[in-house]
Design an enzyme around this catalytic site. Structure first.
Site, mmCIF file in Angstrom:
data_model
loop_
_atom_site.group_PDB
_atom_site.id
_atom_site.type_symbol
_atom_site.label_atom_id
_atom_site.label_comp_id
_atom_site.label_asym_id
_atom_site.label_seq_id
_atom_site.Cartn_x
_atom_site.Cartn_y
_atom_site.Cartn_z
ATOM 1 N N ARG A 188 30.418 30.914 51.680
ATOM 2 C CA ARG A 188 30.137 32.106 51.941
ATOM 3 C C ARG A 188 30.526 33.444 51.018
ATOM 4 O O ARG A 188 30.052 34.626 51.381
ATOM 5 C CB ARG A 188 30.378 32.557 53.403
ATOM 6 C CG ARG A 188 29.553 31.829 54.747
ATOM 7 C CD ARG A 188 29.806 32.143 55.866
ATOM 8 N NE ARG A 188 31.169 31.828 56.533
ATOM 9 C CZ ARG A 188 31.650 32.385 57.430
ATOM 10 N NH1 ARG A 188 31.474 33.564 57.861
ATOM 11 N NH2 ARG A 188 32.770 31.565 57.715
ATOM 12 N N THR A 225 39.388 18.335 56.611
ATOM 13 C CA THR A 225 40.648 18.721 56.439
ATOM 14 C C THR A 225 41.816 17.543 56.659
ATOM 15 O O THR A 225 42.840 17.794 56.134
ATOM 16 C CB THR A 225 41.152 19.738 57.547
ATOM 17 O OG1 THR A 225 40.991 19.380 58.833
ATOM 18 C CG2 THR A 225 40.434 21.028 57.343
ATOM 19 N N GLY A 280 44.888 27.610 52.009
ATOM 20 C CA GLY A 280 44.791 28.286 50.998
ATOM 21 C C GLY A 280 43.997 29.647 51.056
ATOM 22 O O GLY A 280 44.310 30.417 50.049
ATOM 23 N N ASP A 281 43.256 29.850 52.069
ATOM 24 C CA ASP A 281 42.469 31.030 52.193
ATOM 25 C C ASP A 281 42.954 31.948 53.412
ATOM 26 O O ASP A 281 42.362 32.846 53.852
ATOM 27 C CB ASP A 281 41.065 30.829 52.492
ATOM 28 C CG ASP A 281 40.742 29.759 53.609
ATOM 29 O OD1 ASP A 281 41.546 29.363 54.229
ATOM 30 O OD2 ASP A 281 39.654 29.445 53.484
ATOM 31 N N LYS A 323 49.802 57.300 23.760
ATOM 32 C CA LYS A 323 50.004 55.825 23.484
ATOM 33 C C LYS A 323 51.183 55.400 22.471
ATOM 34 O O LYS A 323 51.127 56.041 21.509
ATOM 35 C CB LYS A 323 48.642 55.443 22.762
ATOM 36 C CG LYS A 323 48.689 53.689 22.808
ATOM 37 C CD LYS A 323 47.921 53.197 21.628
ATOM 38 C CE LYS A 323 48.912 53.327 20.298
ATOM 39 N NZ LYS A 323 48.355 52.608 19.193
ATOM 40 N N TYR A 369 45.544 63.970 21.233
ATOM 41 C CA TYR A 369 46.057 62.613 21.296
ATOM 42 C C TYR A 369 47.050 62.393 20.387
ATOM 43 O O TYR A 369 47.493 62.853 19.216
ATOM 44 C CB TYR A 369 44.798 61.945 20.604
ATOM 45 C CG TYR A 369 45.411 60.455 20.100
ATOM 46 C CD1 TYR A 369 45.614 59.417 21.387
ATOM 47 C CD2 TYR A 369 45.225 59.620 19.117
ATOM 48 C CE1 TYR A 369 45.887 58.073 21.092
ATOM 49 C CE2 TYR A 369 45.556 58.487 18.715
ATOM 50 C CZ TYR A 369 45.977 57.687 19.834
ATOM 51 O OH TYR A 369 46.167 56.510 19.470
#
Ligand code: UD1
Ligand code: CA
Length: 466
Positions: free
Chosen positions: A16, A87, A109-110, A360, A375
């Site tokens: 799903r 399961t 796990g979900d 940066k 810059y």
């Protein structure tokens, strides 16, 4: 206390989700569902952790190992379940790795928001001798396994598709988490059959065997449904994401953080805040972010992997991402609106970075300012430097990056190009529009542009006069 071994079922396809990515690798709060589950299990310091994989096994195996390492676990095994026959069949695949003694904790796990404390309580309820189930009451239990009781005693779990009309009215359902002694679980799993509505080996049938064997079954009813909510579809994933974010927002507010709107905050990582921090609406925090005392974050900021010191103000629409190098914003600094700080940007105290300024891998010392449209890349900027609108460091020659050094108290005019490597001497001034290719002397005015000329009585061309 007996040793605990965790088994995480993660073989299902997640049809799903309608996605190429295995379901347990979809993200909640910036981390894979499976990473959340592994982290909660790791809190119990399990002896072994076994992840049962099937669909997308290669991808899930590698991810599981790295999540386990990240959660500080010394070991994590994966076992392949192929084909997926239910399961019970999933947990059977882990049996060869389970020691005879100890307690097996089965996780989904979900189901990402399960908390260590709840798992701990489940293990304690098992106590090495009972079968302990985590259950929850649901207004609409359609599709889930029902907890069938006689009086208080749990007699069975009946899957929705196998349930009678009367059983379907039961609202207490099995969450997908159980704890059982390894020794008993091994025996029960050996007795499973797939004689049921779905032709699957149901893990939930172990309840029936426990009852037959006279082993006590304890149901621990959690008052917190969010912890056992599973993810089967994008809609459920989004709903659980909001539930998770609201919890994080609450926790921050309980520490004193002032959020303009707890429903409009997203934390995908760790956010540590000092006292009197204020965060306006629609902010996203990723990776590791630290906000010092009194920091204010304006609306619509995205901030990742950054340390922002006390008293700094980040104005709206600012994007900060330090990636692995990090970003540091000094005390009392002002950043934005519309600023961009990239990896290795290190701003000292009271630095000002204004709108449409990109920084940066550059260090700006205390009091330096770049207020508009500029810059700074691979630059070392001294104290109190004023860096004019539209100026840039030309730091890249197409192959290599070069450094620009701007010493203390330099004033760079507007629209300058500083071609690196280059050093601007302390206290100097660079005239607007200059393209600087050579070092400039301290204290001097350096200008490098075409001289202005005036041609007198200049006649502009006139339309239609040819
Ligand atoms: C299961 C329970 C049900 C419970 C519900 C809670 C069984 C028979 N039923 O329902 O009582 O109310 O969980 O969510 O256990 N998986 C595998 N291999 C398989 C099948 C499933 O690893 O062969 C994994 C899935 O990836 C998932 C978990 O097991 O992580 C649960 O599977 P799912 O199909 O969602 O459970 P249900 O059988 O619907
Ligand atoms: Ca399910």
């Amino acid at each position: 206390m007996a040793s605990v071994d965790g088994v995480i079922m993660a073989a299902g396809k997640g049809t799903r989700m309608k996605s190429g990515l295995p379901k347990v690798l979809h993200r909640l709060g910036g981390r894979a569902l499976l990473a959340h589950v592994i982290e909660s299990a790791a809190g119990l310091q399990p002896r072994r952790l076994i992840v049962v994989t099937g669909h997308g096994a290669e991808q899930v195996d590698a991810a599981a190992r790295s999540f386990a390492e990240g959660a500080g676990l010394a070991t994590c095994d994966t076992v392949l379940q192929s084909p997926q026959l239910g399961t019970g069949h999933a947990v059977q695949q882990a049996l060869p790795l389970l020691p005879e003694d100890g307690i097996c904790l089965v996780l989904n796990g979900d189901v990402p928001l399960i908390e260590t404390a709840t798992l701990q309580a489940l293990v304690q309820a098992c106590a090495g001798e009972r079968l302990a189930l985590l259950t929850v009451d649901m207004a609409d239990p359609t599709g889930y396994g029902r907890i069938v009781r006689e009086g208080e005693a749990v007699r069975a779990i009946v899957e929705h598709k196998d349930a009678t009309q009367a059983q379907r009215r039961i609202t207490e359902i099995y969450s997908g988490f159980m704890a059982a002694p390894n020794r008993l679980l091994r025996d029960w799993l050996g007795r499973l059959s797939n004689d049921n509505a779905q032709g699957e080996y149901y893990l939930t049938d172990v309840v029936k065997f426990a009852v037959q064997d006279g082993v006590a079954v304890t149901a621990l009813r959690t008052p917190d449904p969010v912890q056992v909510d599973g993810v089967n579809s994008p809609v459920q994933l989004a709903q659980l994401e909001r539930a998770y974010q609201l919890r994080r927002a609450r926790a921050l507010m309980e520490q004193g953080v002032r959020l303009a709107d707890p429903a409009r905050l997203d934390v995908r990582g760790t956010l540590s805040c000092g006292a009197d921090v204020e965060i306006d609406v629609n902010c996203v925090f990723e990776g590791e972010v630290t906000l010092g005392e009194g920091v204010r974050i304006g609306a619509n900021c995205v901030i990742a992997n950054a340390r922002i010191a006390a008293g700094a103000v980040i104005h709206p629409f600012t994007h900060i991402d330090g990636e692995s190098a990090g970003v540091t914003v000094g005390e009392g600094a002002r950043v934005g609106p519309y600023a961009r700080l990239r990896p290795g940007a290190v701003l000292g105290a009271d630095v000002h970075i204004g709108n449409f300024v990109e920084v940066k891998n550059s260090t700006l010392a205390a009091g330096a300012k770049a207020n508009h449209l500029a810059y700074l890349g691979d630059a070392t900027v001294g104290e109190r430097v004023n860096y004019g609108a539209g100026s840039i460091t030309a730091n890249y020659d197409g192959a290599n990056k070069h450094r620009t050094v701007i010493e203390a108290d330099v004033h760079v005019g507007s629209n300058c190009v500083l071609v690196a490597p280059v050093t601007l001497g302390a206290g100097g001034t660079v005239g607007g529009g200059s393209t600087i290719t050579k070092d400039t002397p301290p204290g001097a005015l350096s200008v490098a542009r075409g001289k202005q000329v005036a041609i007198p009585n200049w006649k502009r061309p006139v339309k239609g006069s040819r």
